[in-house]
Motif scaffolding. Structure first.
Motif, PDB file in Angstrom:
ATOM      1  N   GLU A   1      54.671 103.821  23.868  1.00  0.00           N
ATOM      2  CA  GLU A   1      54.945 103.695  22.490  1.00  0.00           C
ATOM      3  C   GLU A   1      55.296 105.246  21.923  1.00  0.00           C
ATOM      4  OE1 GLU A   1      54.994 101.033  20.447  1.00  0.00           O
ATOM      5  OE2 GLU A   1      54.351  99.677  22.117  1.00  0.00           O
ATOM      6  N   GLU A   2      54.626 106.152  22.457  1.00  0.00           N
ATOM      7  CA  GLU A   2      54.910 107.606  21.916  1.00  0.00           C
ATOM      8  C   GLU A   2      56.430 108.184  22.454  1.00  0.00           C
ATOM      9  OE1 GLU A   2      50.502 107.193  22.375  1.00  0.00           O
ATOM     10  OE2 GLU A   2      52.352 106.593  23.859  1.00  0.00           O
ATOM     11  N   SER A   3      56.556 107.340  23.589  1.00  0.00           N
ATOM     12  CA  SER A   3      58.213 107.881  24.107  1.00  0.00           C
ATOM     13  C   SER A   3      59.120 107.251  23.301  1.00  0.00           C
ATOM     14  CB  SER A   3      58.444 107.471  25.515  1.00  0.00           C
ATOM     15  OG  SER A   3      59.654 107.581  26.100  1.00  0.00           O
ATOM     16  N   TRP A   4      58.987 106.114  22.778  1.00  0.00           N
ATOM     17  CA  TRP A   4      59.882 105.182  22.019  1.00  0.00           C
ATOM     18  C   TRP A   4      59.787 105.842  20.692  1.00  0.00           C
ATOM     19  CZ3 TRP A   4      58.830  99.253  21.124  1.00  0.00           C
ATOM     20  CH2 TRP A   4      59.948  98.559  20.236  1.00  0.00           C
TER      21      TRP A   4
ATOM     22  N   HIS B   1      57.988  96.979  26.972  1.00  0.00           N
ATOM     23  CA  HIS B   1      58.419  95.509  26.955  1.00  0.00           C
ATOM     24  C   HIS B   1      57.786  94.735  28.024  1.00  0.00           C
ATOM     25  CE1 HIS B   1      60.515  96.544  23.299  1.00  0.00           C
ATOM     26  NE2 HIS B   1      61.526  97.332  23.970  1.00  0.00           N
ATOM     27  N   THR B   2      58.234  95.018  29.116  1.00  0.00           N
ATOM     28  CA  THR B   2      57.569  94.281  30.346  1.00  0.00           C
ATOM     29  C   THR B   2      56.230  94.783  30.661  1.00  0.00           C
ATOM     30  OG1 THR B   2      58.572  95.902  31.849  1.00  0.00           O
ATOM     31  CG2 THR B   2      60.310  93.860  31.272  1.00  0.00           C
ATOM     32  N   SER B   3      55.799  95.766  30.311  1.00  0.00           N
ATOM     33  CA  SER B   3      54.313  96.182  30.638  1.00  0.00           C
ATOM     34  C   SER B   3      54.046  97.254  29.536  1.00  0.00           C
ATOM     35  CB  SER B   3      54.233  96.854  31.921  1.00  0.00           C
ATOM     36  OG  SER B   3      55.011  97.783  32.128  1.00  0.00           O
ATOM     37  N   ARG B   4      52.813  97.642  29.398  1.00  0.00           N
ATOM     38  CA  ARG B   4      52.474  98.709  28.434  1.00  0.00           C
ATOM     39  C   ARG B   4      52.121 100.038  29.248  1.00  0.00           C
ATOM     40  NH1 ARG B   4      53.952  97.775  23.339  1.00  0.00           N
ATOM     41  NH2 ARG B   4      54.056  95.452  23.206  1.00  0.00           N
ATOM     42  N   ASP B   5      52.997 100.799  29.695  1.00  0.00           N
ATOM     43  CA  ASP B   5      52.564 101.920  30.407  1.00  0.00           C
ATOM     44  C   ASP B   5      52.279 102.948  29.529  1.00  0.00           C
ATOM     45  OD1 ASP B   5      53.775 100.700  32.629  1.00  0.00           O
ATOM     46  OD2 ASP B   5      55.573 101.761  32.545  1.00  0.00           O
TER      47      ASP B   5
END
Length: 183
Positions: free
Chosen positions: A95-98, A87-91
């Motif tokens: 997305e995969e963790s989510w 959300h605050t950055s795209r680490d």
């Protein structure tokens, strides 16, 4: 069934609210979880688990739940882990963790929230800080770490499961699991 402590309510001026929002945004971006060295112990009555129903998964280390007997959802920061940001950055791996957490918990799942004696029940953002167990008794935070989609949250080194989580992280790194291979 134990009930969580009520959130504290305060009234502040507009300037304080604006300053608070700015500070919150900054600290949220730094992945602040409860700092066990600054918080007092959880009240004895809150060490028991609290029943909840998953409403949604917010990212790799945060969910929304409906506590038993309540009508408003609560945010839960899963204690002991730190997932890549979405959300605050795209680490890398965020997305995969989510998505991985969404395979472990889906809306409607019954879970148990388990506070740690070293942490306050609510953090400075009014999120519940707790371990999350699914209906089968699986520690969801540990599962995220074992799969390689979250790190151990180092600032919370006084939590009861810290050593177990460190071992799981080391094993995930050794296997190049999840983000350890991707990133």
């Amino acid at each position: 069934m134990p009930q969580p402590p009520k959130k504290r309510k305060t009234s502040v001026g507009v300037t304080a609210v604006v300053a608070g929002v700015a500070l919150t945004a900054f600290l949220y971006s730094q992945q602040v979880q409860g700092d066990d060295r600054e918080n007092g112990p959880v009240q004895e009555s809150n060490r028991e688990s609290i029943a909840a129903t998953v409403k949604s998964v917010s990212d790799g280390d945060t969910i929304r739940v409906l506590l038993e007997g309540e009508t408003e959802t609560e945010r839960v920061r899963i204690l002991g882990l730190d997932a890549p940001e979405v959300h605050t950055s795209r680490d890398c791996g965020g997305e995969e963790s989510w998505r991985n957490l969404e395979t472990l918990l889906t809306p409607g799942d019954e879970v148990r929230l388990i506070p740690d004696p070293s942490q306050s029940f609510y953090d400075q953002y009014d999120r519940i800080l707790a371990y999350v167990e699914d209906a089968a008794g699986v520690d969801v935070g540990l599962a995220q770490i074992e799969s390689g989609w979250a790190r151990v949250y180092r600032k919370g080194s006084h939590i009861e499961l810290f050593d177990e989580y460190i071992k799981a992280e080391s094993a995930a790194k050794s296997k190049n699991a999840g983000m350890w291979e991707l990133c």
